[in-house]
Scaffold this motif. Structure first.
Motif, short mmCIF file in Angstrom:
data_model
loop_
_atom_site.label_atom_id
_atom_site.label_comp_id
_atom_site.label_asym_id
_atom_site.label_seq_id
_atom_site.Cartn_x
_atom_site.Cartn_y
_atom_site.Cartn_z
N MET A 1 30.50 -45.09 51.84
CA MET A 1 29.48 -45.20 52.88
C MET A 1 30.11 -45.36 54.26
SD MET A 1 26.57 -48.11 53.33
CE MET A 1 27.53 -49.44 53.98
N ASN A 2 31.18 -46.16 54.41
CA ASN A 2 31.74 -46.38 55.72
C ASN A 2 33.05 -45.66 55.92
OD1 ASN A 2 33.52 -47.90 54.21
ND2 ASN A 2 32.74 -49.87 54.89
N GLY A 3 33.33 -44.63 55.12
CA GLY A 3 34.51 -43.83 55.31
C GLY A 3 35.80 -44.56 55.01
N GLY A 4 35.77 -45.59 54.19
CA GLY A 4 36.97 -46.31 53.81
C GLY A 4 37.34 -47.42 54.76
N VAL A 5 36.58 -47.63 55.81
CA VAL A 5 36.87 -48.70 56.76
C VAL A 5 36.12 -49.95 56.32
CG1 VAL A 5 36.66 -49.45 59.16
CG2 VAL A 5 37.19 -47.07 58.64
N ASP A 6 36.84 -51.04 56.16
CA ASP A 6 36.20 -52.31 55.82
C ASP A 6 35.89 -53.04 57.12
OD1 ASP A 6 36.36 -51.97 53.06
OD2 ASP A 6 38.43 -52.68 53.03
N TYR A 7 34.63 -53.38 57.30
CA TYR A 7 34.21 -54.06 58.51
C TYR A 7 34.23 -55.56 58.30
CZ TYR A 7 32.50 -49.62 60.30
OH TYR A 7 32.42 -48.33 60.76
N LEU A 8 34.54 -56.28 59.36
CA LEU A 8 34.41 -57.72 59.37
C LEU A 8 33.00 -58.02 59.85
CD1 LEU A 8 37.77 -58.59 61.16
CD2 LEU A 8 37.31 -58.70 58.72
N LEU A 9 32.36 -58.99 59.23
CA LEU A 9 31.00 -59.35 59.60
C LEU A 9 31.01 -60.74 60.24
CD1 LEU A 9 29.14 -58.20 56.37
CD2 LEU A 9 29.41 -56.93 58.49
N SER A 10 30.24 -60.88 61.29
CA SER A 10 30.07 -62.21 61.89
C SER A 10 28.59 -62.40 62.18
CB SER A 10 30.90 -62.35 63.16
OG SER A 10 30.37 -61.57 64.20
N GLU A 11 28.14 -63.62 62.08
CA GLU A 11 26.74 -63.94 62.35
C GLU A 11 26.65 -64.79 63.60
OE1 GLU A 11 24.73 -65.60 58.96
OE2 GLU A 11 25.18 -63.86 57.72
N GLU A 12 25.55 -64.60 64.33
CA GLU A 12 25.33 -65.33 65.57
C GLU A 12 23.84 -65.52 65.77
OE1 GLU A 12 26.50 -64.86 70.30
OE2 GLU A 12 26.67 -63.11 69.00
N VAL A 13 23.46 -66.63 66.34
CA VAL A 13 22.07 -66.85 66.73
C VAL A 13 21.98 -66.57 68.23
CG1 VAL A 13 20.21 -68.54 66.97
CG2 VAL A 13 21.62 -68.52 64.91
N ILE A 14 21.07 -65.68 68.58
CA ILE A 14 20.87 -65.28 69.98
C ILE A 14 19.45 -65.63 70.38
CG2 ILE A 14 20.80 -63.33 71.59
CD1 ILE A 14 22.82 -61.91 69.74
N ASN A 15 19.31 -66.44 71.42
CA ASN A 15 18.00 -66.82 71.92
C ASN A 15 17.70 -65.98 73.16
OD1 ASN A 15 17.42 -68.96 70.03
ND2 ASN A 15 19.09 -70.06 71.03
N LEU A 16 16.59 -65.24 73.11
CA LEU A 16 16.18 -64.39 74.22
C LEU A 16 14.83 -64.85 74.75
CD1 LEU A 16 16.97 -60.83 72.78
CD2 LEU A 16 18.35 -62.17 74.37
N THR A 17 14.63 -64.67 76.04
CA THR A 17 13.33 -64.92 76.66
C THR A 17 12.72 -63.56 76.98
OG1 THR A 17 14.11 -66.99 77.60
CG2 THR A 17 12.13 -66.03 78.58
N ARG A 18 11.54 -63.35 76.44
CA ARG A 18 10.84 -62.07 76.62
C ARG A 18 10.63 -61.81 78.11
NH1 ARG A 18 8.10 -59.42 72.75
NH2 ARG A 18 8.06 -61.27 71.44
N GLY A 19 10.98 -60.60 78.53
CA GLY A 19 10.82 -60.21 79.94
C GLY A 19 9.62 -59.29 80.11
N PRO A 20 9.50 -58.68 81.29
CA PRO A 20 8.38 -57.78 81.57
C PRO A 20 8.31 -56.60 80.60
CG PRO A 20 9.62 -58.25 83.58
CD PRO A 20 10.37 -58.85 82.45
N SER A 21 9.47 -56.16 80.11
CA SER A 21 9.48 -55.03 79.16
C SER A 21 9.75 -55.51 77.74
CB SER A 21 10.53 -54.00 79.59
OG SER A 21 11.82 -54.58 79.57
N GLY A 22 9.36 -56.73 77.43
CA GLY A 22 9.55 -57.26 76.08
C GLY A 22 10.95 -57.82 75.90
N LEU A 23 11.48 -57.66 74.68
CA LEU A 23 12.82 -58.19 74.39
C LEU A 23 13.91 -57.20 74.80
CD1 LEU A 23 12.06 -59.82 70.93
CD2 LEU A 23 12.41 -60.98 73.12
N GLY A 24 13.55 -55.96 75.03
CA GLY A 24 14.50 -55.00 75.58
C GLY A 24 15.36 -54.28 74.56
N PHE A 25 14.84 -54.10 73.35
CA PHE A 25 15.59 -53.30 72.38
C PHE A 25 14.64 -52.69 71.36
CE2 PHE A 25 15.56 -57.59 70.65
CZ PHE A 25 15.30 -57.42 69.31
N ASN A 26 15.12 -51.63 70.70
CA ASN A 26 14.36 -50.96 69.65
C ASN A 26 15.04 -51.23 68.31
OD1 ASN A 26 13.01 -49.88 71.81
ND2 ASN A 26 13.56 -47.76 71.40
N ILE A 27 14.24 -51.14 67.24
CA ILE A 27 14.77 -51.37 65.90
C ILE A 27 14.50 -50.17 65.00
CG2 ILE A 27 14.63 -53.90 66.02
CD1 ILE A 27 12.01 -53.65 64.31
#
Length: 145
Positions: A1-27
């Motif tokens: 799936m990843n072409g033989g590259v092993d990725y390192l994973l890290s987790e983080e909690v990110i607190n955002l304040t909704r702006g005029p255009s929402g949170l500012g990202f697509n999913i």
């Protein structure tokens, strides 16, 4: 799936304040619209310029969102995830998983934004000087014979 590259994973909690255009990202993703093979997780597909996520700077395209305000996104339909983001309120806490490419060799903890390791010029300049000196010596020796 990843072409033989092993990725390192890290987790983080990110607190955002909704702006005029929402949170500012697509999913993308969800149990009904898998973005990654064998993974029904929700991923950031696009960070909108000057949106809340872009101004914060920590959320990146390709990050997997694990939870929104403590609500786990595992096994969720895409539209249900979209609805959860829309109704999350003005202050939104995202638990995010970043995929990082591994470094070759031991990891560096420099912390100054500089990559670890020896700069290429430190190796090339002396090597080039030795090569020039060897060619010069060979030509001088050849002239004497």
């Amino acid at each position: 799936m990843n072409g033989g590259v092993d990725y390192l994973l890290s987790e983080e909690v990110i607190n955002l304040t909704r702006g005029p255009s929402g949170l500012g990202f697509n999913i993308v993703g969800g149990t009904d619209q898998q973005h990654m093979s064998n993974d029904s997780g929700i991923y950031v597909s696009r960070i909108k310029e000057n949106g809340a996520a872009a101004l914060d700077g920590r959320l990146q395209e390709g990050d997997k969102i694990l939870a929104v305000n403590g609500k786990d996104l595992k096994n969720m339909l895409h539209q249900d995830a979209v609805d959860l983001f829309r109704t999350a309120g003005d202050s939104v806490s995202l638990k995010v998983q970043h995929r990082l490419l591994p470094q070759n060799g031991p990891s560096s903890q420099r912390g100054d934004g500089e990559p670890g390791g020896i700069p290429l010029a430190v190796i090339l300049v002396p090597g080039l000087a030795i090569a020039v000196a060897a060619v010069w010596a060979f030509l001088r020796l050849r002239q004497r014979v």
